[in-house]
Design a protein around this motif. Structure first.
Motif, mmCIF file in Angstrom:
data_model
loop_
_atom_site.group_PDB
_atom_site.id
_atom_site.type_symbol
_atom_site.label_atom_id
_atom_site.label_comp_id
_atom_site.label_asym_id
_atom_site.label_seq_id
_atom_site.Cartn_x
_atom_site.Cartn_y
_atom_site.Cartn_z
ATOM 1 N N GLN A 1 13.581 20.383 22.025
ATOM 2 C CA GLN A 1 14.254 19.973 20.796
ATOM 3 C C GLN A 1 14.051 21.007 19.699
ATOM 4 O O GLN A 1 14.962 21.293 18.927
ATOM 5 C CB GLN A 1 13.727 18.614 20.336
ATOM 6 C CG GLN A 1 14.158 17.458 21.238
ATOM 7 C CD GLN A 1 13.574 16.136 20.782
ATOM 8 O OE1 GLN A 1 12.657 16.094 19.973
ATOM 9 N NE2 GLN A 1 14.092 15.046 21.305
ATOM 10 N N GLN A 2 12.839 21.553 19.608
ATOM 11 C CA GLN A 2 12.589 22.585 18.606
ATOM 12 C C GLN A 2 13.394 23.827 18.940
ATOM 13 O O GLN A 2 13.993 24.445 18.070
ATOM 14 C CB GLN A 2 11.093 22.913 18.553
ATOM 15 C CG GLN A 2 10.709 23.849 17.425
ATOM 16 C CD GLN A 2 10.788 23.184 16.053
ATOM 17 O OE1 GLN A 2 10.568 21.990 15.927
ATOM 18 N NE2 GLN A 2 11.128 23.946 15.041
ATOM 19 N N GLY A 3 13.404 24.189 20.240
ATOM 20 C CA GLY A 3 14.181 25.331 20.692
ATOM 21 C C GLY A 3 13.881 26.587 19.897
ATOM 22 O O GLY A 3 12.740 26.879 19.549
ATOM 23 N N SER A 4 14.927 27.304 19.570
ATOM 24 C CA SER A 4 14.780 28.543 18.798
ATOM 25 C C SER A 4 14.908 28.301 17.301
ATOM 26 O O SER A 4 14.889 29.245 16.510
ATOM 27 C CB SER A 4 15.839 29.558 19.248
ATOM 28 O OG SER A 4 17.145 29.027 19.057
ATOM 29 N N LYS A 5 15.033 27.035 16.910
ATOM 30 C CA LYS A 5 15.153 26.697 15.490
ATOM 31 C C LYS A 5 13.892 27.112 14.747
ATOM 32 O O LYS A 5 12.785 26.810 15.171
ATOM 33 C CB LYS A 5 15.371 25.193 15.348
ATOM 34 C CG LYS A 5 15.498 24.711 13.905
ATOM 35 C CD LYS A 5 15.640 23.201 13.869
ATOM 36 C CE LYS A 5 15.696 22.678 12.439
ATOM 37 N NZ LYS A 5 15.797 21.200 12.397
ATOM 38 N N PRO A 6 14.019 27.834 13.630
ATOM 39 C CA PRO A 6 12.835 28.228 12.849
ATOM 40 C C PRO A 6 12.038 27.004 12.417
ATOM 41 O O PRO A 6 12.595 25.916 12.220
ATOM 42 C CB PRO A 6 13.434 28.958 11.643
ATOM 43 C CG PRO A 6 14.774 29.426 12.103
ATOM 44 C CD PRO A 6 15.263 28.369 13.047
ATOM 45 N N ASP B 1 12.754 25.860 6.740
ATOM 46 C CA ASP B 1 14.035 26.161 6.115
ATOM 47 C C ASP B 1 13.799 26.386 4.626
ATOM 48 O O ASP B 1 13.474 25.449 3.894
ATOM 49 C CB ASP B 1 15.010 24.995 6.328
ATOM 50 C CG ASP B 1 16.383 25.254 5.708
ATOM 51 O OD1 ASP B 1 16.586 26.363 5.173
ATOM 52 O OD2 ASP B 1 17.243 24.348 5.761
ATOM 53 N N CYS C 1 9.507 22.379 6.082
ATOM 54 C CA CYS C 1 9.211 22.775 7.458
ATOM 55 C C CYS C 1 9.240 21.528 8.327
ATOM 56 O O CYS C 1 8.725 20.480 7.923
ATOM 57 C CB CYS C 1 7.852 23.448 7.561
ATOM 58 S SG CYS C 1 7.657 24.936 6.540
ATOM 59 N N ARG D 1 7.910 33.222 20.129
ATOM 60 C CA ARG D 1 7.938 32.859 18.714
ATOM 61 C C ARG D 1 6.664 33.325 18.015
ATOM 62 O O ARG D 1 5.560 33.142 18.518
ATOM 63 C CB ARG D 1 8.077 31.353 18.554
ATOM 64 C CG ARG D 1 8.275 30.899 17.099
ATOM 65 C CD ARG D 1 8.001 29.411 16.948
ATOM 66 N NE ARG D 1 8.849 28.605 17.783
ATOM 67 C CZ ARG D 1 10.044 28.138 17.422
ATOM 68 N NH1 ARG D 1 10.518 28.430 16.228
ATOM 69 N NH2 ARG D 1 10.756 27.391 18.246
#
Length: 576
Positions: A194-199, A202, A211, A236
């Motif tokens: 779900q987190q994936g490549s999402k920073p 924001d 965050c 990451r």
């Protein structure tokens, strides 16, 4: 045939018959055993011990070698080495310690099978302490590897046969609480997906940085850090610094806020407390203590951020203000079922699967429903506040519905600045129009619950621009808010702070800007002063000047004749 030969022949035939039957039994037993070996797969049976590893999850190869009178600790490579690239071989006499500690990975750690338990007749599985901190089965039972090794050495003195067991070492197989660990691994895997490549953070919002992490999140207040544990192979590498108070760009305000470090990591302190609900971290310093800022900086953003969890969320507060949590405990308890954690005084390592650092915030005292989670709006917030304080009125009373009941008007009274200089005259005019007038003052020491009930009981609320108007959150739907704007070109500030939010809450809004003759500034400046000719020009001197000149040093003498139509419109809004 002679008489003595017949009995001998009979006995010989019987003996041959017995031998044949015995041979048939032996051959049959051999065939049954052979069938069992090829069909039942003894290695599967070995891995099904105690139900710890299902057959379908177990490795398919196992090699058992005879070890006769071999010195303790000596090992040999087997044919499995050629197939699996020299897997670790763990002798059942060795201590339960990880192999390859000088840089070896989890895959290099072995699984040990202990000697058969004489009480159960089954081989009892044990394993070494792995990278996740799981203790071996031996340690769990309180036994030490050294004691077992000593016992085995004594057995070796009697030349009993020993067995060396070599298993393919797969890090996913954890005998200790295997089912639970597998489920946790699946859950963490799903969260990481779900987190994936999402920073992790924001920082694009002009008002607030936020965050948000889903996965293995470890919050360590002592180190003022929030760690997102990365899975093996992840590239990451993020480090963020965040002050969890929604006044981005206000350096004076943020200078009093504790900075929290949010970063991705593969190394972190062990968890001391586990939580099954999400975490929300925010600060209470800043401008809290002013009613308007209590709402625009904390309560509205907190509702926007935490409401979706329906109380199943844990609040961690940096820069704790205990008096504030007591004052607003009704709201906090409505948003969270759990006692707040004082971030600055906590020394635990809290582990969560979902954590948010900072609060979602937009314009002043406003929720941007196009950006907010689940499209929450100020109408939702107004409904939430009425529900939190169990307020009875959801909507205003229609004029004439109850002939003996007059529409109620609340006038917010001020004592130090922006006071009404002719309050009695205003009250008389409102009563002539048919209002029942209520006078009260909202300040930092007010009983929120009592004042909320008062506000909810009225149909119209009016007051000079100031924090007291924040109480409009308790008004019933379709009630009217009237804001009196002091002299000084403050129309835009007033509209932003209260006008837009009131309309977004489903209230009716009226704004009345006073004229020069209604301002007490005429007692301080001549009528031809620039402050009356071009008040906007003074705005370039900054907000501090605006506040000191047009807010802190100005009172209002309302022109009742000029203001009368505003109250008449408010009455008209109550008609069906």
């Amino acid at each position: 045939m002679k008489a003595g030969e017949r009995p001998k022949l009979v006995r010989g035939v019987r003996q041959e018959s017995r031998r044949f039957r015995l041979l048939v039994i032996v051959v049959g037993f051999f065939l049954v055993s052979l069938t069992f070996v090829f069909v039942s797969k003894p290695d599967a049976i070995l891995f099904s011990l105690n139900g710890k590893l299902p057959v379908e999850q177990a490795p398919t190869s196992i090699l058992i070698q005879q070890k006769v009178n071999e010195p303790s600790g000596e090992s040999r490579k087997t044919s499995t080495d050629a197939l699996r690239g020299d897997p670790k071989v763990v002798d059942d006499e060795a201590d339960a310690k990880p192999k390859g500690t000088g840089g070896g990975s989890e895959e290099e750690e072995g699984i040990v099978l202990s000697e058969p338990d004489p009480t159960s007749g089954m081989i009892e599985p044990t394993h070494n302490k792995d990278g996740n901190g799981h203790k071996s089965h031996q340690e769990t039972l309180g036994g030490g590897g050294d004691g077992e090794s000593k016992g085995n050495d004594e057995e070796g003195e009697h030349a009993e046969q020993k067995h060396k067991v070599t298993l393919p070492t797969v890090s996913n197989y954890t005998i200790h609480d295997a089912a639970e660990d597998t489920e946790n691994a699946k859950q963490e895997g799903m969260n990481n997906v779900q987190q994936g490549s999402k920073p992790l953070c924001d920082f694009s919002n002009f008002r607030a940085n936020v965050c948000e992490m889903r996965g293995d999140v470890r919050i360590h207040p002592t180190a003022t850090s929030v760690l997102f544990m990365e899975p093996e192979g992840s590239q990451r590498d993020e480090v963020w610094k965040i002050k969890p108070y929604p006044r981005k760009g206000d350096e004076f305000c943020l200078s009093h806020i504790t900075e929290v470090t949010v970063k991705s990591s593969k190394v972190a302190p062990e968890c001391t407390k586990y939580h099954d609900v999400p975490a929300v971290i925010f600060s209470l310093t800043g401008y809290t203590g002013n009613l308007f800022h209590d709402f625009t900086d904390v309560l509205v953003p907190l509702f926007t951020t935490a409401s979706e969890f329906n109380g199943e969320v844990q609040f961690l507060i940096t820069d704790m203000a205990l008096w504030w949590t007591i004052k607003y405990q009704t709201v906090l308890q409505k948003l969270s079922k759990y006692p707040v954690i004082d971030f600055s005084k906590d020394d635990q390592v809290h582990c969560f699967k979902h954590a948010i650092v900072g609060l979602h915030a937009y314009m002043e005292f406003t929720i941007d429903s196009t950006k907010a989670p689940h499209n929450y709006s100020m109408a939702d917030f107004n409904r939430f506040m009425r529900g939190a304080y169990s307020l009875g009125r959801d909507s205003v009373t229609v004029l004439g519905e109850y002939p003996k009941i007059k529409p109620r008007l609340l006038i917010i009274k001020r004592h130090r600045t922006r006071m009404f200089l002719n309050l009695d005259e205003i009250i008389s005019m409102a009563e002539e129009l048919g209002f029942e007038v209520v006078i009260d003052e909202a300040n930092v020491s007010s009983d929120i619950s009592r004042f909320a009930r008062l506000v909810n009981s009225v149909d119209v609320m009016m007051g000079v621009h100031g924090a007291g108007l924040t109480n409009c959150v308790f008004l019933p739907q379709h009630a009217t808010l009237i804001q009196i704007v002091p002299w000084g070109g403050l129309d835009w500030i007033s509209r932003t702070d209260f006008g837009n939010p009131a309309e977004l809450m489903g209230l009716r809004y009226k704004q009345y800007s006073i004229g020069v003759d209604e301002s007490s500034l005429t007692d301080q400046y001549p009528r031809d002063h620039e402050i009356f000719k071009n008040p906007i020009s003074f705005h370039q001197r900054g907000f501090d000047f605006i506040r000191q000149t047009f807010m802190d040093k100005q009172n209002v003498k309302l022109d009742c004749k000029r203001f009368r139509p505003i109250l008449l419109e408010a009455l008209d809004n109550l008609n069906p």
